[in-house]
Design a protein around this motif. Structure first.
Motif, PDB file in Angstrom:
ATOM      1  N   VAL A  41      72.961  34.105  40.812  1.00 40.03           N
ATOM      2  CA  VAL A  41      71.622  34.298  41.371  1.00 40.03           C
ATOM      3  C   VAL A  41      71.745  34.684  42.844  1.00 40.03           C
ATOM      4  O   VAL A  41      71.084  35.605  43.315  1.00 40.03           O
ATOM      5  CB  VAL A  41      70.742  33.038  41.206  1.00 40.03           C
ATOM      6  CG1 VAL A  41      69.422  33.200  41.947  1.00 40.03           C
ATOM      7  CG2 VAL A  41      70.487  32.735  39.742  1.00 40.03           C
ATOM      8  N   ARG A  42      72.642  34.017  43.537  1.00 43.47           N
ATOM      9  CA  ARG A  42      72.818  34.287  44.970  1.00 43.47           C
ATOM     10  C   ARG A  42      73.344  35.706  45.204  1.00 43.47           C
ATOM     11  O   ARG A  42      72.880  36.407  46.104  1.00 43.47           O
ATOM     12  CB  ARG A  42      73.761  33.250  45.574  1.00 43.47           C
ATOM     13  CG  ARG A  42      73.561  33.051  47.040  1.00 43.47           C
ATOM     14  CD  ARG A  42      74.041  31.703  47.475  1.00 43.47           C
ATOM     15  NE  ARG A  42      73.890  31.582  48.907  1.00 43.47           N
ATOM     16  CZ  ARG A  42      74.292  30.551  49.591  1.00 43.47           C
ATOM     17  NH1 ARG A  42      74.882  29.531  48.996  1.00 43.47           N
ATOM     18  NH2 ARG A  42      74.117  30.514  50.897  1.00 43.47           N
ATOM     19  N   VAL A  43      74.298  36.151  44.390  1.00 39.27           N
ATOM     20  CA  VAL A  43      74.830  37.508  44.513  1.00 39.27           C
ATOM     21  C   VAL A  43      73.747  38.535  44.199  1.00 39.27           C
ATOM     22  O   VAL A  43      73.500  39.462  44.983  1.00 39.27           O
ATOM     23  CB  VAL A  43      76.060  37.721  43.599  1.00 39.27           C
ATOM     24  CG1 VAL A  43      76.421  39.196  43.486  1.00 39.27           C
ATOM     25  CG2 VAL A  43      77.246  36.913  44.101  1.00 39.27           C
ATOM     26  N   LYS A  61      79.023  46.999  45.363  1.00 36.61           N
ATOM     27  CA  LYS A  61      79.104  45.923  46.348  1.00 36.61           C
ATOM     28  C   LYS A  61      79.168  44.566  45.646  1.00 36.61           C
ATOM     29  O   LYS A  61      79.904  43.681  46.055  1.00 36.61           O
ATOM     30  CB  LYS A  61      77.929  45.967  47.313  1.00 36.61           C
ATOM     31  CG  LYS A  61      78.026  44.855  48.345  1.00 36.61           C
ATOM     32  CD  LYS A  61      77.115  45.024  49.503  1.00 36.61           C
ATOM     33  CE  LYS A  61      77.402  43.934  50.534  1.00 36.61           C
ATOM     34  NZ  LYS A  61      76.546  44.086  51.706  1.00 36.61           N
ATOM     35  N   GLY A  62      78.398  44.413  44.583  1.00 36.73           N
ATOM     36  CA  GLY A  62      78.399  43.161  43.839  1.00 36.73           C
ATOM     37  C   GLY A  62      79.775  42.799  43.315  1.00 36.73           C
ATOM     38  O   GLY A  62      80.187  41.639  43.379  1.00 36.73           O
ATOM     39  N   LEU A  63      80.513  43.784  42.827  1.00 36.32           N
ATOM     40  CA  LEU A  63      81.866  43.514  42.334  1.00 36.32           C
ATOM     41  C   LEU A  63      82.760  43.010  43.461  1.00 36.32           C
ATOM     42  O   LEU A  63      83.607  42.142  43.247  1.00 36.32           O
ATOM     43  CB  LEU A  63      82.458  44.753  41.675  1.00 36.32           C
ATOM     44  CG  LEU A  63      81.775  45.199  40.381  1.00 36.32           C
ATOM     45  CD1 LEU A  63      82.441  46.450  39.837  1.00 36.32           C
ATOM     46  CD2 LEU A  63      81.764  44.089  39.349  1.00 36.32           C
ATOM     47  N   ASP A  84      80.043  41.803  34.057  1.00 39.76           N
ATOM     48  CA  ASP A  84      80.104  42.901  33.074  1.00 39.76           C
ATOM     49  C   ASP A  84      78.917  43.849  33.251  1.00 39.76           C
ATOM     50  O   ASP A  84      79.068  45.064  33.131  1.00 39.76           O
ATOM     51  CB  ASP A  84      80.092  42.352  31.647  1.00 39.76           C
ATOM     52  CG  ASP A  84      81.332  41.556  31.281  1.00 39.76           C
ATOM     53  OD1 ASP A  84      82.362  41.694  31.969  1.00 39.76           O
ATOM     54  OD2 ASP A  84      81.261  40.780  30.302  1.00 39.76           O
ATOM     55  N   ARG A  85      77.752  43.292  33.554  1.00 38.05           N
ATOM     56  CA  ARG A  85      76.548  44.100  33.752  1.00 38.05           C
ATOM     57  C   ARG A  85      76.740  45.056  34.935  1.00 38.05           C
ATOM     58  O   ARG A  85      76.357  46.222  34.873  1.00 38.05           O
ATOM     59  CB  ARG A  85      75.356  43.180  33.995  1.00 38.05           C
ATOM     60  CG  ARG A  85      74.030  43.858  34.069  1.00 38.05           C
ATOM     61  CD  ARG A  85      72.886  42.866  34.212  1.00 38.05           C
ATOM     62  NE  ARG A  85      72.862  41.914  33.097  1.00 38.05           N
ATOM     63  CZ  ARG A  85      73.197  40.619  33.199  1.00 38.05           C
ATOM     64  NH1 ARG A  85      73.577  40.120  34.346  1.00 38.05           N
ATOM     65  NH2 ARG A  85      73.150  39.844  32.144  1.00 38.05           N
ATOM     66  N   LEU A  86      77.360  44.570  36.007  1.00 38.74           N
ATOM     67  CA  LEU A  86      77.608  45.421  37.176  1.00 38.74           C
ATOM     68  C   LEU A  86      78.613  46.521  36.849  1.00 38.74           C
ATOM     69  O   LEU A  86      78.444  47.672  37.266  1.00 38.74           O
ATOM     70  CB  LEU A  86      78.099  44.578  38.355  1.00 38.74           C
ATOM     71  CG  LEU A  86      77.122  43.522  38.881  1.00 38.74           C
ATOM     72  CD1 LEU A  86      77.763  42.729  40.001  1.00 38.74           C
ATOM     73  CD2 LEU A  86      75.808  44.149  39.311  1.00 38.74           C
TER      74      LEU A  86
END
Length: 103
Positions: A41-43, A61-63, A84-86
């Motif tokens: 959630v924070r990411v 960036k998320g990865l 996986d979604r990213l």
């Protein structure tokens, strides 16, 4: 930096009960602010604040934010669905809108 160290640099999420990811009007995922999911959630919240949606640029960036967990997700597909979604977004997936659910 480790994932834990990175989390400490991200905006707090105390005001959120959950975060929903949408494709059009359809909710494709809900991430609850609870143990085991609060880091995601924070990411995702930080990505939403910076980019306004979760697209391929935000996903990249998320990865990086997921740090050591990204390599584990790549080695074991399905183990980390939020990562996986990213990865899928970077591979040409449709960008996702974000709905914040207040606590």
């Amino acid at each position: 930096m480790s994932f834990k160290d990175i989390l400490d640099t991200l905006p707090t999420i105390d005001h959120l009960a959950a975060l929903e990811l949408l494709h059009g009007d359809d909710v494709v995922a809900r991430i609850d602010n609870k143990p085991g999911q609060a880091g995601s959630v924070r990411v995702y919240h930080a990505l939403f604040q910076e980019f306004g949606a979760i697209d391929a640029i935000a996903a990249d960036k998320g990865l990086r934010l997921y740090a050591e967990h990204t390599a584990d997700a790549e080695a074991f597909p399905g183990k980390h669905p939020n990562i996986d979604r990213l990865i899928a977004l970077i591979d040409g997936g449709t960008p996702l809108a974000v709905r914040l659910i207040a606590a």
